[in-house]
Every structure is written in C-alpha cells, then in structure tokens.
Scaffold this active site. Structure first.
Site, mmCIF file in Angstrom:
data_model
loop_
_atom_site.group_PDB
_atom_site.id
_atom_site.type_symbol
_atom_site.label_atom_id
_atom_site.label_comp_id
_atom_site.label_asym_id
_atom_site.label_seq_id
_atom_site.Cartn_x
_atom_site.Cartn_y
_atom_site.Cartn_z
ATOM 1 C CG ASN A 1 -5.972 -13.804 11.803
ATOM 2 O OD1 ASN A 1 -6.270 -14.546 12.676
ATOM 3 N ND2 ASN A 1 -6.490 -13.785 10.587
ATOM 4 C CB THR B 1 0.006 10.693 5.280
ATOM 5 O OG1 THR B 1 -0.191 10.477 6.746
ATOM 6 C CG2 THR B 1 1.287 10.323 4.919
ATOM 7 C CE1 TYR C 1 -9.181 2.997 7.909
ATOM 8 C CE2 TYR C 1 -9.860 5.096 8.848
ATOM 9 C CZ TYR C 1 -8.640 4.233 8.382
ATOM 10 O OH TYR C 1 -7.419 4.576 8.336
ATOM 11 C CG ASP D 1 -8.148 -11.057 3.089
ATOM 12 O OD1 ASP D 1 -7.818 -10.568 4.171
ATOM 13 O OD2 ASP D 1 -9.314 -11.068 2.702
ATOM 14 C CB VAL D 2 -3.574 -10.166 7.258
ATOM 15 C CG1 VAL D 2 -2.288 -10.194 6.411
ATOM 16 C CG2 VAL D 2 -4.117 -8.949 7.288
ATOM 17 C CG LEU E 1 -0.321 -13.043 9.484
ATOM 18 C CD1 LEU E 1 0.273 -12.905 7.954
ATOM 19 C CD2 LEU E 1 -0.381 -11.810 10.221
ATOM 20 N N GLY F 1 0.750 -1.313 0.159
ATOM 21 C CA GLY F 1 0.050 -0.103 0.060
ATOM 22 C C GLY F 1 0.889 1.329 -0.156
ATOM 23 C CG PHE F 2 0.232 6.168 0.341
ATOM 24 C CD1 PHE F 2 1.361 6.934 -0.444
ATOM 25 C CD2 PHE F 2 -0.425 6.908 1.289
ATOM 26 C CE1 PHE F 2 1.546 8.120 0.010
ATOM 27 C CE2 PHE F 2 0.115 7.952 1.759
ATOM 28 C CZ PHE F 2 1.062 8.832 1.014
#
Ligand code: UDP
Length: 312
Positions: free
Chosen positions: A100, A176, A146, A57-58, A62, A11-12
């Site tokens: 996980n 950010t 979220y 996919d965690v 994992l 990711g970013f």
C-alpha cells in the site's frame, strides 16, 4: 520543502524522524494505528502548521490527499515481544502495508523509503554484516514473521524500483535506543534501564555473551536523512559498529544508574542471534555518514528520559 508521509509516525523512530524533517522545514503527515506507537511521542507537534496525524492501519488502506514527495514506511511492531504477540499483523504490515505504501508513492510520483532491519541477516554467519551478505534466517521460527516480512519488503521495493522505475531507498536499521522507547517495550536497553531504576533484577537472557551494536537514535535519524537525500537505491546499513556483549551492557547500566540491582539469568529466546555488528563502509563512503554518539553518552540521555517518565 518536501511533504513527507511517515507510516509508523508515532513510533519511536517514526516520531524522531518527523521531528528531524520538521526541523529542516519539511512537512510531515504521520500515520499510525497506535498499536505500538504513542500519542505522547507526537503531541508536541499538534499545533505545528506543517504537521498532521492520521490514525489508520496502513495494512488495510492508505491514501493521503494532496501532493506527496516522499513516503517513508516505518510502521511495524519492532520489538521481539511485540512481533511474537502480533505475528499476523507483523506479516501484514511488512507485506500488505509495504504494498500500500509503494502504491501511494507510485500514485504521487514520490520517493519511497523502506525501513528494513539487520534482522534480514538473521543469526549471521558473516561478521560484521556487509550489505552483500544474504543472511541466515529461519523462516518458520518465531522471529521469522518479522525477518521474512522485512525481506519481502526489500524484495517488493526493489521490484517497484526496477519494474516501475520508482525512486526508492532501503535502510537496514541496527539496534537503536534512546528517548521514546516504551518502558515495557521488551528490548534490552529499555528493559535494563527500567529494571535498574526500579531496583529490580536485570534480566539477562542466556549467559549474556551474545552481542549487539547499539546506535543512539539521533545518529540513526541523521543516517536516514543522509540516505534519503542521496541517490543510493541498494540496501544500506545504518548502525554503530561498536559491539558489546549483553553482559557488558548490563554492567554499564547498573554502574550509570548507581543501582543496587543484581542480575538474574533466563532462557535465551528461540533463534536469538548470537552476534550482530554492521559493516558501515558503504554508508561512510557513499553518504559521508558515521555515528557520533558512543554508548555511555547515549545511555545518559536515555536514562534521564526513563527517570523522568517513571517519575511522572
Ligand atoms: N535481552 C536480554 N534481556 C532482556 C531483553 C533482551 O538479555 O531483558 C537480550 C536478547 O535475548 C538479545 C539482546 O538482548 O540477545 C537484544 O535483544 P532486543 O530484544 O533488544 O533486540 P534484538 O536484537 O534481539 O531484536
């Protein structure tokens, strides 16, 4: 030298974090299911001995063979349009994925580092936001998936710390920006720059009087490493306290891109916070961290990145 697992490693933020760890001699295992991560963010590390990538996919499972010294949990959709489109995955990666990741850290005797967010403060009634503020979140609103997932992440991280004695860190990340944001990410900095470069209207939601405080990615990553290397286990804000209205940001982007774009006004998303600004006294005193890059300089780098991406 540490061996560090980064969930969301493509990711970013996860990819910049991986680069910073490799640069200081650490080894990195990047795990990402590429839902919002991008291979182009990490492909420059594919030949590096200290780097490996796992597509997984965690939230499901994992496990990483071998020694692990640090687990850094950065996997999650993080743009409002992404978590509105993937509400269940967002809740799962913040709950099951965090569980996980904590389990992996426990099994390996590793330090666990949780990427939390200023969204835990919701639409804040305290300004600027100190770490002591409990926030003002609507749990059943569209952003709740979220915000509450990250609040749960913080709660379970602290529970593993106090109940199991796990070594943990929690960073609260403020807005950010920088290279490797996706052009269609939906967040305000990437939207405005791409719109300005393409000569489209800049889309202001609401009247543009809401504020955000924008941190350049290099400063943010330096803050993560300072926190990781410290012994601060309570949540810590890392963000640039320079606060701008969204209208000011639009004006600056138009000026810096020499764009002929005009502004168009659209509905404000539900529960969009009216103001946001970190109090960073804690990071300054305990970590010796302060941001160095101001908005104009950071935007220069980010505009150059998008200009070259759009030209390719
Ligand atoms: N925003 C906007 N136009 C856009 C994208 C976002 O005016 O094209 C606004 C959004 O409503 C919010 C602020 O910019 O008030 C920051 O939005 P972003 O999605 O970047 O991050 P947030 O801080 O809301 O998670």
């Amino acid at each position: 030298m540490a061996r560090v697992v980064i969930t969301g490693g493509a990711g970013f933020l996860g990819s910049h974090l991986g680069d910073a760890l490799l640069a200081r001699g650490d080894h990195v295992v990047a795990i990402d299911n590429l839902v919002t991560g991008e291979t182009r963010n990490i492909e420059h590390n594919f030949g590096h001995d200290g780097f490996s990538f796992v597509n997984a996919d965690v939230s499901n499972y994992l496990w990483v063979p071998g020694d692990v010294d640090v687990v850094m949990h950065f996997a999650s959709p993080a743009s409002p349009i992404d978590y509105l489109e993937m509400p269940i995955q967002t809740l799962k990666v913040g709950s099951l994925g965090t569980h996980n990741s904590l389990g992996l850290a426990m099994a390996k005797g590793a330090t666990f580092f949780m990427a939390s967010t200023s969204e835990v403060y919701g639409d804040p009634l305290v300004h600027p936001q100190t770490e002591e503020y409990w926030g003002n979140v609507n749990p059943v609103g569209p952003r709740g998936v979220y915000d509450e997932a990250k609040r749960f992440s913080e709660a379970i991280t602290m529970a593993y710390h106090t109940h199991h004695g796990l070594d943990t860190r929690i960073v609260r990340i403020f807005n950010t920006y920088g290279p490797r944001m996706r052009p269609n990410d939906g967040r305000v900095v990437s939207n405005f720059i791409v719109q300005a470069l393409q000569g489209h209207d800049l889309t202001i939601y609401g009247d543009g009087s809401q504020t955000r405080s924008f941190t350049y990615v290099d400063d943010e990553i330096r803050g993560f490493l300072a926190l990781l290397d410290s012994d601060v286990t309570s949540p810590t804000n890392i963000g640039n306290p320079n606060e701008f209205t969204i209208a000011q940001l639009a004006e600056l982007v138009v000026e810096m891109t020499n764009s002929g774009s005009t502004i168009s006004y659209h509905d404000l998303p539900v529960d969009d916070p009216t103001q946001r600004k970190p109090d960073i006294a804690k990071a300054q005193s305990l970590l010796g961290w302060s941001p160095n890059v101001q908005l104009r300089e950071g935007l220069e780098h980010t505009i150059a990145y998008f200009a070259s991406l759009l030209a390719s």
